[in-house]
Design an enzyme around this catalytic site. Structure first.
Site, PDB file in Angstrom:
ATOM      1  CE1 TYR A   1     -19.421   0.141  67.542  1.00 26.58           C
ATOM      2  CE2 TYR A   1     -19.248  -1.497  69.291  1.00 26.58           C
ATOM      3  CZ  TYR A   1     -19.666  -1.129  68.025  1.00 26.58           C
ATOM      4  OH  TYR A   1     -20.336  -2.033  67.232  1.00 26.58           O
TER       5      TYR A   1
ATOM      6  CB  SER B   1     -23.026  -3.958  69.342  1.00 25.37           C
ATOM      7  OG  SER B   1     -21.879  -4.647  69.792  1.00 25.37           O
TER       8      SER B   1
END
Length: 235
Positions: A121, A108
């Protein structure tokens, strides 16, 4: 196909079959190491060698650190990075023997840039990027030049993974453009794929610009999404 959710893997399998591919799907809890290993053994026995491994499973809880529950933090690390390690360990030996294969790490933009209310995260995605880089280096050291590696780092994608994302600069990505970038990257053996590609410039600026200038750029970008804030959790 391995997947956490049955309906997700079934829908994906059906779409692949409509395109003319032969597909076998397995529902696997990617947070459980032994489930991954047993499913991998079944794949090797029933289907054969795996030459391309795409680690795509991911989970997120958008909340400030103290509002995020312990089990949510654990699950993000179990799925977002530990599962990558377990699947790679399961399928890498055959790739090593053949000196042939491709391992794709879906990480990501949050593996390079930090965002508030995504502490756990971001940490798991930084780990995924580090895993890709370290694995790439190790394979090179071992002389396994036939095993390729690719890491995908997109910004927000219009999938519902994060609720109501928005940004003043840039855009929310559509699934098709991310898939297209990844497929091109695999076929051309790109090591790191940023979507959009201007993230490379942002990464360079982060290393060169002073902190005050970066703070101004952050405000201009104005990234927003739904997150739980202020609900303190002890578990």
């Amino acid at each position: 196909l391995f997947c956490l959710l049955q309906h997700g893997v079934e829908d994906t399998a059906a779409e692949c079959e409509r395109l003319g591919a032969t597909v076998q799907a397995f529902v696997v809890d990617c947070s459980k190491r032994e489930d991954i290993y047993s499913a991998a053994e079944k794949v090797k026995k029933d289907i054969g060698d795996v030459s391309i491994l795409v680690n795509n499973a991911g989970v997120i809880t958008a909340a400030d650190l103290l509002s995020t529950q312990d089990h949510q933090i654990e699950r993000m690390f179990e799925v977002n990075i530990l599962a990558h390690i377990w699947t790679t360990r399961a399928f890498l030996p055959t790739m090593m023997n053949n000196n042939h294969g491709h391992i794709v790490t879906v990480a990501s933009a949050a593996g390079h840039f930090v965002t508030s209310f995504m502490v756990a995260y971001c940490s798991s995605k930084f780990a995924a990027v580090g895993f890709h880089k370290a694995l790439t280096e190790e394979l090179s050291t071992l002389g396994k030049d036939g095993i390729k590696t690719t890491c995908l780092c997109p910004v927000f994608i219009n999938t519902g993974f994060v609720k109501n994302p928005s940004t003043r600069l840039g855009k929310i990505l559509e699934i098709e453009e991310v898939v297209e970038a990844l497929m091109e990257g695999i076929l051309t053996n790109q090591k790191m794929i940023f979507v959009p590609s201007n993230q490379r410039v942002a990464l360079l600026l982060e290393r060169l610009f002073p902190e005050r200038a970066l703070a101004v750029l952050k405000k201009l970008t104005d990234v927003k999404f739904d997150a739980v804030v202020g609900q303190r959790s002890t578990q």
